[in-house]
Scaffold this active site. Sequence first.
Site, PDB file in Angstrom:
ATOM      1  N   ARG A  33      77.341  94.296  46.966  1.00  0.00           N
ATOM      2  CA  ARG A  33      77.112  95.243  45.881  1.00  0.00           C
ATOM      3  C   ARG A  33      76.145  94.666  44.848  1.00  0.00           C
ATOM      4  O   ARG A  33      76.233  93.491  44.504  1.00  0.00           O
ATOM      5  CB  ARG A  33      78.432  95.618  45.192  1.00  0.00           C
ATOM      6  CG  ARG A  33      79.337  96.373  46.112  1.00  0.00           C
ATOM      7  CD  ARG A  33      80.547  96.986  45.435  1.00  0.00           C
ATOM      8  NE  ARG A  33      81.456  97.470  46.460  1.00  0.00           N
ATOM      9  CZ  ARG A  33      81.291  98.593  47.156  1.00  0.00           C
ATOM     10  NH1 ARG A  33      80.261  99.375  46.888  1.00  0.00           N
ATOM     11  NH2 ARG A  33      82.130  98.936  48.107  1.00  0.00           N
ATOM     12  N   ASP A  34      75.245  95.532  44.372  1.00  0.00           N
ATOM     13  CA  ASP A  34      74.322  95.132  43.318  1.00  0.00           C
ATOM     14  C   ASP A  34      75.112  94.889  42.035  1.00  0.00           C
ATOM     15  O   ASP A  34      75.984  95.680  41.669  1.00  0.00           O
ATOM     16  CB  ASP A  34      73.261  96.229  43.106  1.00  0.00           C
ATOM     17  CG  ASP A  34      72.084  95.746  42.268  1.00  0.00           C
ATOM     18  OD1 ASP A  34      70.974  95.659  42.818  1.00  0.00           O
ATOM     19  OD2 ASP A  34      72.282  95.453  41.066  1.00  0.00           O
ATOM     20  N   ILE A  35      74.799  93.817  41.331  1.00  0.00           N
ATOM     21  CA  ILE A  35      75.540  93.449  40.124  1.00  0.00           C
ATOM     22  C   ILE A  35      75.239  94.400  38.963  1.00  0.00           C
ATOM     23  O   ILE A  35      76.027  94.498  38.022  1.00  0.00           O
ATOM     24  CB  ILE A  35      75.218  91.981  39.754  1.00  0.00           C
ATOM     25  CG1 ILE A  35      76.383  91.332  39.007  1.00  0.00           C
ATOM     26  CG2 ILE A  35      73.913  91.860  38.972  1.00  0.00           C
ATOM     27  CD1 ILE A  35      76.256  89.817  38.870  1.00  0.00           C
ATOM     28  N   ASN A  96      61.436  96.579  46.749  1.00  0.00           N
ATOM     29  CA  ASN A  96      60.392  96.234  45.791  1.00  0.00           C
ATOM     30  C   ASN A  96      59.735  94.939  46.253  1.00  0.00           C
ATOM     31  O   ASN A  96      60.429  94.016  46.675  1.00  0.00           O
ATOM     32  CB  ASN A  96      60.998  96.043  44.401  1.00  0.00           C
ATOM     33  CG  ASN A  96      61.681  97.309  43.884  1.00  0.00           C
ATOM     34  OD1 ASN A  96      61.130  98.390  44.012  1.00  0.00           O
ATOM     35  ND2 ASN A  96      62.865  97.170  43.339  1.00  0.00           N
ATOM     36  N   GLU A 104      62.404  91.537  41.275  1.00  0.00           N
ATOM     37  CA  GLU A 104      63.024  90.534  40.406  1.00  0.00           C
ATOM     38  C   GLU A 104      63.473  89.305  41.211  1.00  0.00           C
ATOM     39  O   GLU A 104      63.277  88.170  40.771  1.00  0.00           O
ATOM     40  CB  GLU A 104      64.218  91.188  39.704  1.00  0.00           C
ATOM     41  CG  GLU A 104      65.058  90.262  38.854  1.00  0.00           C
ATOM     42  CD  GLU A 104      66.375  90.925  38.404  1.00  0.00           C
ATOM     43  OE1 GLU A 104      66.425  92.161  38.272  1.00  0.00           O
ATOM     44  OE2 GLU A 104      67.337  90.188  38.190  1.00  0.00           O
ATOM     45  N   VAL A 105      64.090  89.545  42.338  1.00  0.00           N
ATOM     46  CA  VAL A 105      64.628  88.440  43.135  1.00  0.00           C
ATOM     47  C   VAL A 105      63.723  88.227  44.360  1.00  0.00           C
ATOM     48  O   VAL A 105      63.582  89.134  45.186  1.00  0.00           O
ATOM     49  CB  VAL A 105      66.075  88.730  43.585  1.00  0.00           C
ATOM     50  CG1 VAL A 105      66.612  87.562  44.407  1.00  0.00           C
ATOM     51  CG2 VAL A 105      66.970  89.000  42.376  1.00  0.00           C
ATOM     52  N   HIS A 109      64.981  92.162  50.138  1.00  0.00           N
ATOM     53  CA  HIS A 109      66.212  92.959  50.126  1.00  0.00           C
ATOM     54  C   HIS A 109      65.871  94.434  50.092  1.00  0.00           C
ATOM     55  O   HIS A 109      64.833  94.835  49.548  1.00  0.00           O
ATOM     56  CB  HIS A 109      67.104  92.604  48.930  1.00  0.00           C
ATOM     57  CG  HIS A 109      66.400  92.634  47.610  1.00  0.00           C
ATOM     58  ND1 HIS A 109      65.575  91.614  47.193  1.00  0.00           N
ATOM     59  CD2 HIS A 109      66.382  93.561  46.610  1.00  0.00           C
ATOM     60  CE1 HIS A 109      65.095  91.899  45.990  1.00  0.00           C
ATOM     61  NE2 HIS A 109      65.555  93.089  45.615  1.00  0.00           N
TER      62      HIS A 109
END
Length: 125
Positions: A33-35, A96, A104-105, A109
């Site tokens: 799950r995305d935080i 992305n 961002e990461v 993903h």
Amino acid sequence: MTAYDDQNIFARILRGEIPADKVAENDHALAFRDIRPQAQVHLLVIPKGAYVSYDDFAANASDAEIVGFNRLVGQVAKDQGLSLAEGGKGFRAITNAGEHGVQEVPHFHVHIMGGHNMGRMVSLL
Ligand code: DGP
């Protein structure tokens, strides 16, 4: 191509150094799950291998990794009741890449988002 940073947060999740709310896993990929959820259902699917972005993964991952990753995307869509094939109402899959993609990461993903109507695609032009 940007070099892979093995200290990125998803690499640390894969190594078990920090926790994640995992929902599914196979030999080649992990889903959790995305935080900072931006939809009722907001999951991330990541390959277990060290790939920076979609283009890196598409160019350099093995056939088995690519199949395993995509199968896990299908499995979580099904498990979360989103899969059209299972009577669900669908979902949005987003990835992305880099600066213009506002990634961002820096570990490849795919965001799987659903549970309600996701609205139109964003346009900044
Ligand atoms: P992106 O902009 O596509 O790189 O999105 C990165 C996503 O990762 C963002 O929606 C928030 C999520 N995220 C960042 N740090 C963590 C974390 O430590 N754990 C989890 N589960 N998600 C994270």
